[in-house]
Write a protein that holds these residues in place. Sequence first.
Motif, short mmCIF file in Angstrom:
data_model
loop_
_atom_site.label_atom_id
_atom_site.label_comp_id
_atom_site.label_asym_id
_atom_site.label_seq_id
_atom_site.Cartn_x
_atom_site.Cartn_y
_atom_site.Cartn_z
N CYS A 128 0.81 -1.22 0.00
CA CYS A 128 0.00 0.00 0.00
C CYS A 128 0.84 1.27 0.00
N LEU A 237 -5.86 1.95 -0.95
CA LEU A 237 -5.43 0.56 -1.14
C LEU A 237 -5.63 -0.26 0.14
N THR A 347 -5.70 2.12 -7.93
CA THR A 347 -6.18 1.07 -7.03
C THR A 347 -6.60 -0.16 -7.80
N ILE A 351 -4.57 -3.71 -7.29
CA ILE A 351 -5.24 -4.87 -6.69
C ILE A 351 -5.37 -6.00 -7.69
#
Length: 392
Positions: A128, A237, A347, A351
């Motif tokens: 993150c 995140l 993001t 991810i």
Amino acid sequence: MLTKKSLFAIVSEDPTKLPMQLAAAALDDPVYFDEGMGMPVVLSTKWIEIMLRDGQTFSTRVFANGLMKDALIATSGTAHTQMRKLYNQFFAPQQIRAYEQKIVVPAVAGVLDSLANQDQPDLIDHFCVAVPQQVVSALFGLPADRIASNDALVRKILLAIVRPFDPEVVSAGSDAYAEMADELRSIAARELENPSDTMLGEIAKALIAGGQGTVEACERIVFTLILGSYETTIWGLASTLAGLLRYPEALARVRDDAALLPAAIEESWRWCGSSSGTVRFVEQPTTIAGHDFDAGSVVQLGWQAMHFDASLYPSPETFDIERKVKTMIFSGGAHYCVGAPLARMETRVAISQLLARFPNLRADPSRAAPKYMVGTRGSIAFGPDHLPATLN
């Protein structure tokens, strides 16, 4: 108006405990005075929306004399419109697509290579934080180690911005800015003299073309974008991973169907919203939810209560990736965050690549569970203090 000890001073392994408390308080009285915040807090969905729309009565002038002086958040009217038009050039859909392929995808890949070498990774430290460091480095042409070394300074500055009436906090933020100022000016001067092929170089070219090519103007934009594109993404995140790791069924669904990821991100930002709210300056005597306010008052708008408003989101404590969500972490109205498209894209890419690279990713139950709080790790955000994970 009721006065209460800070409703935000909760530390819990359950990320919904704080927003559920705020939503319950909203039913008692939509406005209360928070002793910890030192100001009234508005919890009503209706009134938050009214205040965001009515910039004449509820302005952002509270930021105008602090570290954000002359920044986008502190402007209004024609000045705001002109500055926002400048920023919008760099967050248009075609620009976001270009950043994704040129900058974000390779930056995330490099972070995942390093993550693979961690025996017991903490996803906040090793993912993150690392992803935005690499992305900001590439966007602005700054060494990643310089961004990391400025991390503590950025957090002090952000705290001073959201607590403008705390002399000790404001002093610490001013000192932190002073430590960064020479570097910011040097970066601005470099780009104006010889614009690079980075996002910052494009900004410098636009400033020059618009007759605004001064070091001061460029420095202000560099400062604003570093603040907005670094900490915000870290905790966005973290919020997303907090939800997915806590609910393996949702994680499996997103891993198997990438089309679900954008909705899962939005639900994560509602369920574990990293922003507790924003502040507004009352320009003229007014009444909010039956409470009178004098001109010159400052009030906090509490997003988290709105995110857990059961009339909008039935069973708000439930993590449901199929909800239709209107997240407030990017604010609203005329001051909706101009960088929101970049944050969403970053993001989503981060991810999706994480899940593809580590298909067995899951929470590590052998280590202490995360604790959720406002101001986690010295930030201004609400979120987990760590995210222990197993990759294989």
